[in-house]
Design a protein around this motif. Structure first.
Motif, PDB file in Angstrom:
ATOM      1  N   GLY A  21       0.817  -1.212   0.000  1.00 60.38           N
ATOM      2  CA  GLY A  21       0.000   0.000   0.000  1.00 60.38           C
ATOM      3  C   GLY A  21       0.850   1.262   0.000  1.00 60.38           C
ATOM      4  O   GLY A  21       0.590   2.197  -0.772  1.00 60.38           O
ATOM      5  N   ASN A  89      -6.529  -2.212  -0.894  1.00 58.04           N
ATOM      6  CA  ASN A  89      -5.324  -3.006  -0.648  1.00 58.04           C
ATOM      7  C   ASN A  89      -5.286  -3.647   0.729  1.00 58.04           C
ATOM      8  O   ASN A  89      -4.597  -4.652   0.920  1.00 58.04           O
ATOM      9  CB  ASN A  89      -4.098  -2.091  -0.844  1.00 58.04           C
ATOM     10  CG  ASN A  89      -2.830  -2.687  -0.300  1.00 58.04           C
ATOM     11  OD1 ASN A  89      -2.267  -3.607  -0.892  1.00 58.04           O
ATOM     12  ND2 ASN A  89      -2.367  -2.198   0.850  1.00 58.04           N
ATOM     13  N   ASN A 113     -10.535  -8.882   4.253  1.00 57.47           N
ATOM     14  CA  ASN A 113     -10.109  -9.072   2.855  1.00 57.47           C
ATOM     15  C   ASN A 113     -11.234  -8.900   1.844  1.00 57.47           C
ATOM     16  O   ASN A 113     -10.989  -8.463   0.715  1.00 57.47           O
ATOM     17  CB  ASN A 113      -9.494 -10.468   2.680  1.00 57.47           C
ATOM     18  CG  ASN A 113      -8.175 -10.616   3.405  1.00 57.47           C
ATOM     19  OD1 ASN A 113      -7.206  -9.951   3.061  1.00 57.47           O
ATOM     20  ND2 ASN A 113      -8.137 -11.457   4.425  1.00 57.47           N
ATOM     21  N   LYS A 160      -9.933 -14.123  -0.888  1.00 54.87           N
ATOM     22  CA  LYS A 160      -9.297 -13.485  -2.048  1.00 54.87           C
ATOM     23  C   LYS A 160      -9.965 -13.924  -3.359  1.00 54.87           C
ATOM     24  O   LYS A 160      -9.995 -13.154  -4.329  1.00 54.87           O
ATOM     25  CB  LYS A 160      -7.799 -13.795  -2.069  1.00 54.87           C
ATOM     26  CG  LYS A 160      -7.006 -13.128  -0.928  1.00 54.87           C
ATOM     27  CD  LYS A 160      -7.099 -11.608  -0.969  1.00 54.87           C
ATOM     28  CE  LYS A 160      -6.093 -10.929  -0.037  1.00 54.87           C
ATOM     29  NZ  LYS A 160      -6.269  -9.469   0.029  1.00 54.87           N
ATOM     30  N   ASP A 192       5.882  -7.114   5.411  1.00 52.94           N
ATOM     31  CA  ASP A 192       5.736  -7.530   6.816  1.00 52.94           C
ATOM     32  C   ASP A 192       4.767  -8.695   6.990  1.00 52.94           C
ATOM     33  O   ASP A 192       4.802  -9.395   7.992  1.00 52.94           O
ATOM     34  CB  ASP A 192       5.234  -6.340   7.660  1.00 52.94           C
ATOM     35  CG  ASP A 192       6.326  -5.310   7.874  1.00 52.94           C
ATOM     36  OD1 ASP A 192       7.493  -5.604   7.535  1.00 52.94           O
ATOM     37  OD2 ASP A 192       6.025  -4.210   8.378  1.00 52.94           O
TER      38      ASP A 192
END
Ligand code: NAD
Length: 250
Positions: A21, A89, A113, A160, A192
């Motif tokens: 992002g 995102n 998500n 997703k 991360d």
């Protein structure tokens, strides 16, 4: 050429300095856009925006909360007067086996998500529909296409994959209003979300199956978001672009 001159872009999940992002926010700003970073981490969002420059804004927003999405988009519009681009995102993952998915884990992974993509998109729709213009790009994953198998669980793959269906349906419904909706499906990108979670042995095995022979970096995905946000993709809607180094060729 500058691709996003005079445009305002909202990017969710952009607070993390090493995330996709923020790389997207930096890329868009460099292309002339004014950027609004939305993130659960309000302080991080403000800090990230400040790093880009004084014309950019960072606002706390929980994408799982419909009212909070409306409030945050209202704040962006009050500050900027327009939104041309939305990058959905924000996302989270969890590495557990399918037999261990409990109701709370399922709900949390779907909410951030998938439901978050709906709520934040809905929040920009009145404005984009009124202006008869807009570009929305959504974060899916190779996990949706191949059934996970790297870090995320089955609930992540399902969420997703849901993003792909949701985005395609939005593309169909919003096309008449001049709004394009597309998706990216990244492979393994070093951020991360997976830092420290891949052993050296696992990395060697993963690389054996990536024709371009490297893991992805956030900039690889940011560049595709730039294409989907800009007028270069003016005749592209309902599309899914793989950013996976060839990990999945289909
Ligand atoms: P990241 O953890 O740096 O970024 C995710 C961001 O989302 C964080 O800043 C986090 O604070 C934010 N967030 C979490 N919950 C939120 C909520 N409820 N509301 C608002 N913001 C929230 O990791 P990243 O790898 O940059 O992930 C970005 C996106 O890319 C995610 O959707 C992820 O699933 C997806 N993705 C990542 C990879 C990969 O390999 N890194 C591959 C495919 C897809």
């Amino acid at each position: 050429i500058v691709l996003l001159k005079g445009k305002t872009a909202v990017i969710s999940g952009g607070a993390g300095a090493r995330g996709i992002g923020f790389a997207t926010a930096k890329t868009f700003a460099a292309q002339g856009a004014r950027v609004a970073i939305l993130d659960l981490d309000a302080a991080g969002a403000a800090k990230a925006a400040a790093e880009l420059g004084p014309e950019h804004v960072g606002i706390g927003c929980d994408v799982t909360d419909k009212a909070d999405c409306a409030r945050a988009i209202g704040e962006v519009l009050a500050a900027t007067g327009q939104i041309d681009i939305l990058i959905n995102n924000a996302g989270i993952t969890q590495a557990i086996k399918v037999w261990d998915i409990d109701p709370e884990s399922w709900a949390r992974i779907q909410d951030v998500n998938l439901k978050g993509v709906l709520y934040l998109s809905q929040a920009v729709m009145p404005h984009m529909r009124e202006r008869k213009a807009g570009a929305i790009a959504c974060m899916s994953s190779v996990s949706a296409q191949r059934g996970g198998g790297i870090l995320g669980g089955a609930h992540y793959s399902a969420a997703k994959a849901g993003v792909l269906g949701l985005a395609k349906a939005m593309a169909r419904e919003l096309g008449a209003d001049g709004i394009r909706v597309n998706c990216v499906t990244p492979g393994l990108i070093q951020t991360d979300i997976n830092a420290g979670k891949i052993s050296d042995d696992a990395r060697v095995k993963i690389l054996e199956n990536i024709p371009l022979n490297r893991l992805g970096v956030p900039q690889d995905v940011a560049n595709i978001f730039l294409f989907l946000a800009s007028d270069l993709s003016a005749y592209v809607t309902g599309a899914v672009i793989d950013v996976n180094g060839g990990m999945l060729i289909h």
